[in-house]
Scaffold this motif. Structure first.
Motif, PDB file in Angstrom:
ATOM      1  N   GLN A 104      35.287  99.837  25.878  1.00 48.97           N
ATOM      2  CA  GLN A 104      34.025  99.830  26.588  1.00 48.97           C
ATOM      3  C   GLN A 104      34.073 100.876  27.699  1.00 48.97           C
ATOM      4  O   GLN A 104      35.149 101.245  28.173  1.00 48.97           O
ATOM      5  CB  GLN A 104      33.757  98.440  27.162  1.00 48.97           C
ATOM      6  CG  GLN A 104      33.627  97.358  26.109  1.00 48.97           C
ATOM      7  CD  GLN A 104      32.614  97.731  25.037  1.00 48.97           C
ATOM      8  OE1 GLN A 104      31.459  98.010  25.330  1.00 48.97           O
ATOM      9  NE2 GLN A 104      33.052  97.738  23.786  1.00 48.97           N
ATOM     10  N   GLU A 140      20.629 102.346  27.395  1.00 45.79           N
ATOM     11  CA  GLU A 140      19.621 101.515  28.047  1.00 45.79           C
ATOM     12  C   GLU A 140      18.217 102.084  27.893  1.00 45.79           C
ATOM     13  O   GLU A 140      17.236 101.341  27.895  1.00 45.79           O
ATOM     14  CB  GLU A 140      19.979 101.339  29.521  1.00 45.79           C
ATOM     15  CG  GLU A 140      21.249 100.525  29.729  1.00 45.79           C
ATOM     16  CD  GLU A 140      21.537 100.243  31.180  1.00 45.79           C
ATOM     17  OE1 GLU A 140      20.700 100.617  32.037  1.00 45.79           O
ATOM     18  OE2 GLU A 140      22.591  99.651  31.476  1.00 45.79           O
ATOM     19  N   LYS A 181      28.064  96.399  22.176  1.00 48.12           N
ATOM     20  CA  LYS A 181      28.552  95.431  23.146  1.00 48.12           C
ATOM     21  C   LYS A 181      27.512  95.233  24.241  1.00 48.12           C
ATOM     22  O   LYS A 181      26.977  96.182  24.794  1.00 48.12           O
ATOM     23  CB  LYS A 181      29.859  95.942  23.754  1.00 48.12           C
ATOM     24  CG  LYS A 181      30.621  94.911  24.568  1.00 48.12           C
ATOM     25  CD  LYS A 181      31.320  93.914  23.703  1.00 48.12           C
ATOM     26  CE  LYS A 181      32.225  92.999  24.517  1.00 48.12           C
ATOM     27  NZ  LYS A 181      32.858  91.962  23.678  1.00 48.12           N
ATOM     28  N   GLY A 182      27.216  93.971  24.550  1.00 50.72           N
ATOM     29  CA  GLY A 182      26.224  93.668  25.572  1.00 50.72           C
ATOM     30  C   GLY A 182      24.821  93.491  25.036  1.00 50.72           C
ATOM     31  O   GLY A 182      23.898  93.189  25.806  1.00 50.72           O
ATOM     32  N   SER A 183      24.629  93.666  23.724  1.00 49.97           N
ATOM     33  CA  SER A 183      23.308  93.504  23.125  1.00 49.97           C
ATOM     34  C   SER A 183      22.910  92.027  23.122  1.00 49.97           C
ATOM     35  O   SER A 183      23.750  91.143  23.338  1.00 49.97           O
ATOM     36  CB  SER A 183      23.327  94.027  21.684  1.00 49.97           C
ATOM     37  OG  SER A 183      24.144  93.191  20.869  1.00 49.97           O
ATOM     38  N   PRO A 184      21.632  91.706  22.891  1.00 50.43           N
ATOM     39  CA  PRO A 184      21.229  90.296  22.803  1.00 50.43           C
ATOM     40  C   PRO A 184      22.025  89.513  21.764  1.00 50.43           C
ATOM     41  O   PRO A 184      22.360  88.348  21.973  1.00 50.43           O
ATOM     42  CB  PRO A 184      19.752  90.390  22.411  1.00 50.43           C
ATOM     43  CG  PRO A 184      19.295  91.678  23.000  1.00 50.43           C
ATOM     44  CD  PRO A 184      20.467  92.608  22.854  1.00 50.43           C
ATOM     45  N   ASP A 236      25.163  90.169  20.892  1.00 46.90           N
ATOM     46  CA  ASP A 236      26.500  89.984  21.459  1.00 46.90           C
ATOM     47  C   ASP A 236      26.494  88.879  22.515  1.00 46.90           C
ATOM     48  O   ASP A 236      27.447  88.104  22.615  1.00 46.90           O
ATOM     49  CB  ASP A 236      26.990  91.295  22.066  1.00 46.90           C
ATOM     50  CG  ASP A 236      28.371  91.163  22.695  1.00 46.90           C
ATOM     51  OD1 ASP A 236      29.293  90.709  21.995  1.00 46.90           O
ATOM     52  OD2 ASP A 236      28.516  91.507  23.872  1.00 46.90           O
ATOM     53  N   GLN A 237      25.446  88.787  23.294  1.00 42.37           N
ATOM     54  CA  GLN A 237      25.356  87.752  24.325  1.00 42.37           C
ATOM     55  C   GLN A 237      25.223  86.365  23.707  1.00 42.37           C
ATOM     56  O   GLN A 237      25.768  85.393  24.234  1.00 42.37           O
ATOM     57  CB  GLN A 237      24.168  88.037  25.242  1.00 42.37           C
ATOM     58  CG  GLN A 237      24.314  89.319  26.043  1.00 42.37           C
ATOM     59  CD  GLN A 237      23.069  89.655  26.829  1.00 42.37           C
ATOM     60  OE1 GLN A 237      22.239  88.780  27.113  1.00 42.37           O
ATOM     61  NE2 GLN A 237      22.909  90.923  27.187  1.00 42.37           N
ATOM     62  N   ARG A 238      24.522  86.300  22.566  1.00 42.60           N
ATOM     63  CA  ARG A 238      24.324  85.005  21.916  1.00 42.60           C
ATOM     64  C   ARG A 238      25.517  84.612  21.060  1.00 42.60           C
ATOM     65  O   ARG A 238      25.889  83.436  20.981  1.00 42.60           O
ATOM     66  CB  ARG A 238      23.054  85.057  21.052  1.00 42.60           C
ATOM     67  CG  ARG A 238      22.731  83.772  20.294  1.00 42.60           C
ATOM     68  CD  ARG A 238      22.481  82.612  21.240  1.00 42.60           C
ATOM     69  NE  ARG A 238      22.123  81.408  20.508  1.00 42.60           N
ATOM     70  CZ  ARG A 238      23.006  80.616  19.887  1.00 42.60           C
ATOM     71  NH1 ARG A 238      24.292  80.902  19.914  1.00 42.60           N
ATOM     72  NH2 ARG A 238      22.597  79.533  19.258  1.00 42.60           N
ATOM     73  N   PRO A 269      29.133  85.954  21.090  1.00 42.76           N
ATOM     74  CA  PRO A 269      30.177  86.842  21.622  1.00 42.76           C
ATOM     75  C   PRO A 269      31.421  86.888  20.736  1.00 42.76           C
ATOM     76  O   PRO A 269      31.683  85.968  19.969  1.00 42.76           O
ATOM     77  CB  PRO A 269      30.494  86.202  22.984  1.00 42.76           C
ATOM     78  CG  PRO A 269      30.148  84.756  22.808  1.00 42.76           C
ATOM     79  CD  PRO A 269      28.962  84.726  21.892  1.00 42.76           C
ATOM     80  N   CYS A 294      30.833  91.912  18.441  1.00 38.20           N
ATOM     81  CA  CYS A 294      30.463  93.287  18.775  1.00 38.20           C
ATOM     82  C   CYS A 294      31.580  93.978  19.553  1.00 38.20           C
ATOM     83  O   CYS A 294      32.103  93.438  20.524  1.00 38.20           O
ATOM     84  CB  CYS A 294      29.182  93.303  19.608  1.00 38.20           C
ATOM     85  SG  CYS A 294      27.731  92.673  18.721  1.00 38.20           S
TER      86      CYS A 294
END
Length: 250
Positions: free
Chosen positions: A134, A149, A194-197, A199-201, A203, A206
């Motif tokens: 990352q 972004e 990494k950090g996408s919706p 990935d957040q849901r 984990p 990603c």
């Protein structure tokens, strides 16, 4: 608005052992010196553009323009950065350096071409799945904000799981289909980064065990190939996809 709808009719039951089982992390992807140099120059240009445009509120618009010109502007940024470095070195610490390069431009051109050809023939990163680092440095973080972004801001994404308590244990393997594709497959990038919706849901997939398949030709285009190599993408050939699955990747 773009939505990612995860639908399945054959999802096996999640058992306790699936949740507790911890798989070893995949090894980091190894990049060639050529790729590392191009990624650094590309991200340095993006970081500069980000900080120049941000005070005026134009960073997202310019970032979207940059990423949309993948086969145009992006390819000229590393040479532009290198030219600026040579000019600055010529003016400050190495007088005559720029003229020396101009006089021997044929030899420099041949050397760069041979270096690129050697990289294409020997680098295994496009064909081997691996964990990607990352953004850690100041330049890489600013560049990531500039081009990732801006796309996420323009193409908003909503995640709709197939059930409120849906889970995707990292001990299992998955094959995802992305639609629509479009000229550039933004859906894949926004889904697998990494950090996408997603990935957040869900984990742990990603950037670790999830690989995107992209057209083989992209790994033969200078700069464009290096841009994609800093993300978890591999060659879309059947052999590469089969190898990824055989190694426990998704």
């Amino acid at each position: 608005m773009q939505s990612v709808v995860l639908v399945t009719t054959k999802m096996p039951a999640i058992h306790a052992e699936d949740k507790k089982k911890e798989e070893p992390r995949p090894p980091l992807r190894k990049l060639s010196l050529w790729s590392k140099c191009n990624i650094f120059m590309l991200n340095a240009c993006c970081a500069i553009a980000y900080h120049i445009s941000k005070p005026f509120g134009f960073e997202k618009a310019i970032g979207t323009m940059f990423i949309s010109s993948m086969f145009g502007l992006m390819m000229f940024l590393p040479p532009l950065f290198l030219w600026l470095v040579v000019k600055i070195a010529d003016a400050l610490i190495l007088p005559g350096f720029y003229d020396t390069i101009k006089e021997n431009k044929v030899y420099f051109g041949i050397a760069i071409f041979l270096w690129y050809a050697h990289t294409i023939l020997t680098e295994k990163a496009p064909f081997k799945p691996g964990r990607v680092e990352q953004p850690k440095s100041y330049i890489d973080r600013a560049a990531h904000q500039f081009y990732y972004e801006s796309v996420v801001d323009y193409f908003s994404l909503e995640l709709i799981p197939w059930a409120p308590d849906a889970e995707l244990p990292t001990s299992r393997q998955y094959v995802f289909g992305i639609h629509p594709h479009g000229v550039f497959c933004w859906s894949l990038w926004m889904f697998a980064e990494k950090g996408s919706p997603f990935d957040q849901r869900f984990p742990g997939l990603c950037g670790e065990r999830l690989n995107g398949l992209i057209a083989s030709v992209l790994f033969y285009i200078p700069v464009v190939r290096d841009f994609f190599l800093q993300f978890p993408y591999i060659d879309a050939s059947r052999k590469c996809a089969s190898n990824a699955l055989a190694q426990g990747q998704s």
